[in-house]
Design a protein around this motif. Structure first.
Motif, PDB file in Angstrom:
ATOM      1  N   LEU A  28      12.800   3.969  -4.736  1.00 20.39           N
ATOM      2  CA  LEU A  28      11.715   2.989  -4.634  1.00 20.39           C
ATOM      3  C   LEU A  28      12.214   1.561  -4.855  1.00 20.39           C
ATOM      4  O   LEU A  28      11.560   0.604  -4.436  1.00 20.39           O
ATOM      5  CB  LEU A  28      10.617   3.320  -5.646  1.00 20.39           C
ATOM      6  N   MET A  29      13.363   1.431  -5.512  1.00 14.46           N
ATOM      7  CA  MET A  29      13.904   0.108  -5.788  1.00 14.46           C
ATOM      8  C   MET A  29      14.133  -0.676  -4.501  1.00 14.46           C
ATOM      9  O   MET A  29      13.885  -1.886  -4.436  1.00 14.46           O
ATOM     10  CB  MET A  29      15.216   0.248  -6.552  1.00 14.46           C
ATOM     11  N   TYR A  30      14.587  -0.006  -3.436  1.00 10.41           N
ATOM     12  CA  TYR A  30      14.866  -0.700  -2.188  1.00 10.41           C
ATOM     13  C   TYR A  30      13.591  -1.294  -1.586  1.00 10.41           C
ATOM     14  O   TYR A  30      13.587  -2.413  -1.077  1.00 10.41           O
ATOM     15  CB  TYR A  30      15.525   0.261  -1.198  1.00 10.41           C
ATOM     16  N   LEU A  31      12.509  -0.531  -1.639  1.00 11.87           N
ATOM     17  CA  LEU A  31      11.248  -1.039  -1.118  1.00 11.87           C
ATOM     18  C   LEU A  31      10.731  -2.193  -1.972  1.00 11.87           C
ATOM     19  O   LEU A  31      10.174  -3.164  -1.456  1.00 11.87           O
ATOM     20  CB  LEU A  31      10.212   0.089  -1.055  1.00 11.87           C
ATOM     21  N   GLN A  58       0.824  -1.203   0.000  1.00 14.05           N
ATOM     22  CA  GLN A  58       0.000   0.000   0.000  1.00 14.05           C
ATOM     23  C   GLN A  58       0.865   1.263   0.000  1.00 14.05           C
ATOM     24  O   GLN A  58       0.602   2.215  -0.730  1.00 14.05           O
ATOM     25  CB  GLN A  58      -0.923  -0.003   1.215  1.00 14.05           C
ATOM     26  N   ILE A  59       1.928   1.270   0.808  1.00 19.56           N
ATOM     27  CA  ILE A  59       2.832   2.422   0.844  1.00 19.56           C
ATOM     28  C   ILE A  59       3.531   2.601  -0.495  1.00 19.56           C
ATOM     29  O   ILE A  59       3.645   3.711  -1.024  1.00 19.56           O
ATOM     30  CB  ILE A  59       3.855   2.247   1.980  1.00 19.56           C
ATOM     31  N   LEU A  60       3.992   1.508  -1.075  1.00 18.20           N
ATOM     32  CA  LEU A  60       4.681   1.586  -2.359  1.00 18.20           C
ATOM     33  C   LEU A  60       3.777   2.127  -3.453  1.00 18.20           C
ATOM     34  O   LEU A  60       4.198   2.952  -4.270  1.00 18.20           O
ATOM     35  CB  LEU A  60       5.204   0.195  -2.735  1.00 18.20           C
ATOM     36  N   MET A  61       2.516   1.693  -3.461  1.00 15.01           N
ATOM     37  CA  MET A  61       1.607   2.107  -4.529  1.00 15.01           C
ATOM     38  C   MET A  61       1.087   3.532  -4.345  1.00 15.01           C
ATOM     39  O   MET A  61       0.527   4.104  -5.275  1.00 15.01           O
ATOM     40  CB  MET A  61       0.424   1.122  -4.612  1.00 15.01           C
TER      41      MET A  61
END
Length: 415
Positions: A150-153, A134-137
């Motif tokens: 964002l790659m790390y997440l 949810q946080i990533l999106m």
């Protein structure tokens, strides 16, 4: 339709750049373009407004990072305009979901943290896989400007997925630490070269039992990389003294809640093929010609088939060999020779028998350039350049591939 088409052609002739912006750089009700100079931007904006006005459409607002452009377009207020998704006195409108601060000419990324539980944000509650996604999106980055962050997440979410954690299950242990403990407590040769080499070096100097799990909040290493305020690096800090549990008995040290010490992360990809190559039941050197060899094999096959028919009380074959029997015997001999000389290629072609267009063999194969395939009898044939010729026979279009004497280990008269 005709007057409209004429009007469109006229616009392209009179205002080619404006026509390109209207046609290719309009997104719903927004138009976005950039120029090298303020003068060029002013001219294009006026041309776009003129073309829209001629069609009955009025451009209402112009936003720019140049005060000169805004002044020329009589936009009114000369203060900063912030295209923001949030509400407030500086918010104007949404443009492709991006937040653009015109004063500093910067894109700003904001996350609606109010959607999440405060206990989750302050570290009192562990995150779940659903909340990670949810946080990533919620971070909208269509241009990929912060993809390196964002790659790390995304990598972390990938590891959570591989670990088999359920959607609403709290992530209790740091995944990298769990993977490390799994690697040193299992056969490191099962994993990738990098992991296997590093684990081998570690186990040469230490024992697997020497390594223990440390919770994230007590991991001193994080003080040097993961902090929001200036870390405490004084002589009495845990950075120099270590975590508090080291000063207690080992029985009071943190224990991992992991139920399994196995992981599939960095697992080495491997393919095992077990093949038995018994001695050939047919010594072709005992036969003076291909015809004699084929006839003998055909009679043997007839004898085996007649034995089966006798058990079911069916009529048996007799008399001269039929064309079908000789054809089946020939296919058997071809397959036998090919398995002796090109067993790996036969195995790969058999496993990919449905793939008739691509070359499934590795480039290291001796037969790679022949583009081999299996026919309806399971015989391996090459693909020739005359395959489309309607007058050529099947043997001419796709000759049978037979190994030479060195490849098959036998003396064989070529056919």
């Amino acid at each position: 339709m005709k007057p409209q088409n004429m009007s469109s052609r006229k616009v392209i002739l009179l205002f080619p750049e404006a026509a390109d912006i209207i046609k290719n750089r309009h997104y719903v009700d927004d138009a976005m373009f950039s120029t090298d100079t303020p003068e060029h931007a002013i001219r294009l904006a006026r041309e776009v407004s003129q073309v829209h006005s001629a069609g009955g459409f009025e451009i209402r607002n112009w936003v720019s990072n140049s005060q000169q452009v805004l002044s020329a377009l009589k936009e009114g207020s000369m203060t900063e305009k912030n295209m923001d998704l949030t509400t407030g006195p500086m918010a104007t409108e949404k443009v492709l979901g991006m937040c653009w601060c015109t004063k500093s000419d910067e894109f700003i990324y904001k996350i609606g943290w109010n959607r999440f539980n405060p206990d989750l944000l302050n570290g009192c509650r562990r995150i779940t896989k659903r909340q990670m996604l949810q946080i990533l999106m919620t971070i909208f980055d269509p241009l990929g400007l912060i993809s390196h962050f964002l790659m790390y997440l995304k990598v972390l979410l990938q590891e959570v997925w591989r670990a088999g954690i359920q959607w609403d299950e709290q992530i209790s242990d740091p995944l990298h630490e769990k993977n490390f403990l799994s690697w040193i407590n299992s056969d490191h040769r099962r994993y990738s070269t990098f992991v296997a080499f590093r684990v081998s070096e570690i186990l040469d100097a230490t024992e697997a039992a020497d390594w223990h799990w440390v919770p994230s909040k007590q991991n001193v290493a994080d003080d040097g990389t993961k902090w929001e305020t200036q870390p405490d690096l004084s002589s009495k800090s845990r950075w120099f003294r270590g975590p508090d549990f080291l000063y207690r008995s080992e029985a009071e040290w943190p224990k991992s809640s992991s139920k399994s010490m196995r992981t599939d992360n960095e697992l080495r990809s491997s393919l095992m093929i077990h093949h038995l190559s018994p001695d050939s039941v047919i010594n072709v050197a005992d036969f003076s010609s291909w015809k004699r060899l084929n006839n003998v094999v055909a009679y043997v096959h007839r004898f085996i088939e007649n034995c089966r028919r006798r058990r079911t009380k069916q009529s048996i074959e007799s008399g001269p060999l039929s064309r079908e029997e000789l054809y089946a015997s020939e296919g058997f001999l071809f397959r036998l020779a090919q398995r002796e000389g090109y067993n790996e290629e036969v195995v790969l072609l058999t496993a990919n028998c449905k793939n008739t267009s691509d070359n499934v063999l590795p480039k290291s194969s001796r037969l790679y350039k022949l583009l081999p395939r299996l026919d309806e009898r399971g015989v391996m044939r090459m693909r020739s350049r005359i395959a489309a010729c309607q007058y050529a026979t099947e043997d001419a279009k796709s000759p049978v591939i037979l190994p030479n004497d060195e490849e098959s280990g036998t003396d064989r008269e070529r056919h």
